[in-house]
Design a protein around this motif. Structure first.
Motif, PDB file in Angstrom:
ATOM      1  N   PHE A  96       0.834  -1.179   0.191  1.00  0.00           N
ATOM      2  CA  PHE A  96       0.083  -0.185  -0.043  1.00  0.00           C
ATOM      3  C   PHE A  96       0.781   1.283   0.150  1.00  0.00           C
ATOM      4  CE2 PHE A  96      -2.168   3.324   2.341  1.00  0.00           C
ATOM      5  CZ  PHE A  96      -3.209   3.657   1.607  1.00  0.00           C
ATOM      6  N   LYS A  97       0.697   2.136  -0.819  1.00  0.00           N
ATOM      7  CA  LYS A  97       1.301   3.559  -0.983  1.00  0.00           C
ATOM      8  C   LYS A  97       0.328   4.647  -1.103  1.00  0.00           C
ATOM      9  CE  LYS A  97       5.005   1.409  -3.605  1.00  0.00           C
ATOM     10  NZ  LYS A  97       5.715   1.502  -4.993  1.00  0.00           N
ATOM     11  N   ILE A  98       0.686   5.569  -0.252  1.00  0.00           N
ATOM     12  CA  ILE A  98      -0.336   6.810  -0.326  1.00  0.00           C
ATOM     13  C   ILE A  98       0.011   7.622  -1.563  1.00  0.00           C
ATOM     14  CG2 ILE A  98      -0.633   6.979   2.104  1.00  0.00           C
ATOM     15  CD1 ILE A  98       1.611   8.976   2.095  1.00  0.00           C
ATOM     16  N   PRO A  99      -0.875   8.452  -2.175  1.00  0.00           N
ATOM     17  CA  PRO A  99      -0.589   9.416  -3.370  1.00  0.00           C
ATOM     18  C   PRO A  99       0.514  10.232  -3.416  1.00  0.00           C
ATOM     19  CG  PRO A  99      -2.898   9.071  -2.927  1.00  0.00           C
ATOM     20  CD  PRO A  99      -2.337   8.460  -1.790  1.00  0.00           C
ATOM     21  N   ARG A 107       1.827  12.259   5.300  1.00  0.00           N
ATOM     22  CA  ARG A 107       3.143  11.318   4.763  1.00  0.00           C
ATOM     23  C   ARG A 107       3.846  11.216   6.157  1.00  0.00           C
ATOM     24  NH1 ARG A 107       4.904  10.191  -0.178  1.00  0.00           N
ATOM     25  NH2 ARG A 107       3.425  11.882  -0.966  1.00  0.00           N
ATOM     26  N   LYS A 108       4.012  12.138   6.842  1.00  0.00           N
ATOM     27  CA  LYS A 108       4.746  11.674   8.139  1.00  0.00           C
ATOM     28  C   LYS A 108       4.217  10.521   9.122  1.00  0.00           C
ATOM     29  CE  LYS A 108       8.283  14.924   7.948  1.00  0.00           C
ATOM     30  NZ  LYS A 108       9.719  14.392   7.905  1.00  0.00           N
ATOM     31  N   ILE A 109       2.988  10.812   9.004  1.00  0.00           N
ATOM     32  CA  ILE A 109       2.019   9.684   9.933  1.00  0.00           C
ATOM     33  C   ILE A 109       2.462   8.379   9.226  1.00  0.00           C
ATOM     34  CG2 ILE A 109      -0.290   9.108  10.935  1.00  0.00           C
ATOM     35  CD1 ILE A 109      -0.837  11.958  10.868  1.00  0.00           C
ATOM     36  N   PHE A 110       2.110   8.385   8.066  1.00  0.00           N
ATOM     37  CA  PHE A 110       2.248   7.439   7.392  1.00  0.00           C
ATOM     38  C   PHE A 110       3.613   6.383   7.276  1.00  0.00           C
ATOM     39  CE2 PHE A 110       3.489   4.858   3.474  1.00  0.00           C
ATOM     40  CZ  PHE A 110       2.548   3.726   3.277  1.00  0.00           C
ATOM     41  N   ILE A 111       4.606   7.217   7.403  1.00  0.00           N
ATOM     42  CA  ILE A 111       5.930   6.743   7.686  1.00  0.00           C
ATOM     43  C   ILE A 111       6.399   5.951   8.871  1.00  0.00           C
ATOM     44  CG2 ILE A 111       8.466   7.204   7.428  1.00  0.00           C
ATOM     45  CD1 ILE A 111       7.860   9.276   5.295  1.00  0.00           C
ATOM     46  N   PHE A 112       5.596   6.799   9.843  1.00  0.00           N
ATOM     47  CA  PHE A 112       5.663   6.342  11.286  1.00  0.00           C
ATOM     48  C   PHE A 112       5.298   4.992  11.640  1.00  0.00           C
ATOM     49  CE2 PHE A 112       4.133   6.606  15.809  1.00  0.00           C
ATOM     50  CZ  PHE A 112       5.264   6.534  16.365  1.00  0.00           C
ATOM     51  N   LEU A 113       3.789   5.155  10.810  1.00  0.00           N
ATOM     52  CA  LEU A 113       3.099   3.913  11.125  1.00  0.00           C
ATOM     53  C   LEU A 113       3.811   2.548  10.362  1.00  0.00           C
ATOM     54  CD1 LEU A 113      -0.482   5.188  11.129  1.00  0.00           C
ATOM     55  CD2 LEU A 113       0.534   4.634  13.161  1.00  0.00           C
ATOM     56  N   ILE A 122      -2.895  -3.761   5.015  1.00  0.00           N
ATOM     57  CA  ILE A 122      -4.258  -3.797   5.129  1.00  0.00           C
ATOM     58  C   ILE A 122      -5.182  -2.970   6.263  1.00  0.00           C
ATOM     59  CG2 ILE A 122      -4.220  -5.741   6.938  1.00  0.00           C
ATOM     60  CD1 ILE A 122      -6.952  -4.896   3.905  1.00  0.00           C
ATOM     61  N   LEU A 123      -4.093  -2.674   7.188  1.00  0.00           N
ATOM     62  CA  LEU A 123      -4.558  -1.667   8.282  1.00  0.00           C
ATOM     63  C   LEU A 123      -4.402  -0.194   7.873  1.00  0.00           C
ATOM     64  CD1 LEU A 123      -5.956  -1.312  11.211  1.00  0.00           C
ATOM     65  CD2 LEU A 123      -3.823  -1.733  11.993  1.00  0.00           C
ATOM     66  N   LEU A 124      -3.162  -0.167   7.183  1.00  0.00           N
ATOM     67  CA  LEU A 124      -2.768   1.263   6.718  1.00  0.00           C
ATOM     68  C   LEU A 124      -3.783   1.613   5.538  1.00  0.00           C
ATOM     69  CD1 LEU A 124       1.083   0.847   6.504  1.00  0.00           C
ATOM     70  CD2 LEU A 124      -0.214   2.152   8.189  1.00  0.00           C
ATOM     71  N   MET A 125      -3.972   0.723   4.708  1.00  0.00           N
ATOM     72  CA  MET A 125      -5.214   0.962   3.850  1.00  0.00           C
ATOM     73  C   MET A 125      -6.439   1.549   4.316  1.00  0.00           C
ATOM     74  SD  MET A 125      -6.628  -1.580   0.670  1.00  0.00           S
ATOM     75  CE  MET A 125      -4.954  -2.076   0.438  1.00  0.00           C
ATOM     76  N   VAL A 126      -6.848   0.846   5.481  1.00  0.00           N
ATOM     77  CA  VAL A 126      -8.155   1.387   6.224  1.00  0.00           C
ATOM     78  C   VAL A 126      -8.062   2.659   6.508  1.00  0.00           C
ATOM     79  CG1 VAL A 126      -9.908   1.000   8.055  1.00  0.00           C
ATOM     80  CG2 VAL A 126      -8.764  -1.011   6.554  1.00  0.00           C
ATOM     81  N   LEU A 127      -6.735   2.997   7.350  1.00  0.00           N
ATOM     82  CA  LEU A 127      -6.421   4.121   8.013  1.00  0.00           C
ATOM     83  C   LEU A 127      -6.727   5.358   7.123  1.00  0.00           C
ATOM     84  CD1 LEU A 127      -4.109   3.115  10.902  1.00  0.00           C
ATOM     85  CD2 LEU A 127      -6.524   3.718  11.095  1.00  0.00           C
ATOM     86  N   PHE A 128      -5.952   5.106   5.955  1.00  0.00           N
ATOM     87  CA  PHE A 128      -5.812   6.330   4.906  1.00  0.00           C
ATOM     88  C   PHE A 128      -6.784   6.258   3.874  1.00  0.00           C
ATOM     89  CE2 PHE A 128      -1.645   5.913   7.225  1.00  0.00           C
ATOM     90  CZ  PHE A 128      -1.174   7.280   7.286  1.00  0.00           C
TER      91      PHE A 128
END
Length: 209
Positions: A96-99, A107-113, A122-128
């Protein structure tokens, strides 16, 4: 010369071969490959429970009546199957990658998580994938849940939440769209190919059954 029994791995019968008592492993492999018509480069030999080395300078002492287990190693896979880079690329594409247009704080939150907490994709996909409105509704649901439990209306609160989710996801039909349920259409118009009692009766009368 000593007589050695060759036992191949598989359904073939054992055979005997006369060899000198002191022989190099390379010459032994060459003799067996020629006698049994086997590929020398993939030949594996086991003598007295020990795997013979593949070095050319290795030698072995043979005794009369020894048994040699002969096996042929399978061919290695093709380069495109053996190379692991393709698998790594496929795994990277499935992650999963964010746009690229995502804000810096997301982006900072995504990298931290992802890197620090190592959350699954799958959890990152749900969160974002959820928007701000969705997160506000989720927060309100958890806020009102204890209040509903306090007044003993917890089951009604959960049922109401389920109906609300269904109603919010019904969507809106565009002009000219027809619903799959004829009761929602003008003049109760049905979709082409809809199977109902009237059509079954018509087909029976027409002799199509």
């Amino acid at each position: 010369m000593v007589e050695v029994t060759l036992r191949a791995v598989g359904p073939s019968r054992p055979t005997t071969l006369r060899l000198p008592p002191f022989i190099s492993v390379a010459d032994l492999r060459r003799h067996i490959a020629h006698d049994r018509h086997l590929p020398q480069d993939r030949l594996r030999l086991v003598l007295r429970g020990r795997n013979l080395p593949c070095q050319d300078d290795a030698h072995v002492n043979l005794r009369h009546g020894d048994s040699l287990i002969v096996a042929v190693a399978p061919k290695p896979p093709a380069n495109h199957l053996r190379d692991g880079d393709g698998d790594d690329d496929e795994e990277e594409e499935l992650k999963f990658k964010i746009p690229e247009t995502t804000t810096w704080w997301k982006r900072k939150i995504f990298i931290f998580l992802r890197d620090k907490l190592r959350l699954p994709d799958i959890l990152l996909m749900v969160l974002f994938s959820l928007g701000i409105k969705a997160w506000v509704l989720i927060a309100m649901w958890f806020l009102f849940a204890p209040i509903a439990q306090m007044y003993d209306v917890g089951p009604l609160f959960i049922l109401g939440t389920g109906f609300l989710v269904i109603l919010c996801n019904l969507g809106r039909r565009q002009q000219g769209d027809v619903s799959a349920y004829s009761i929602f259409n003008e003049d109760f118009r049905e979709l082409p190919g809809t199977l109902n009692a009237e059509r079954i009766d018509r087909d029976i009368r027409a002799g199509q059954f």
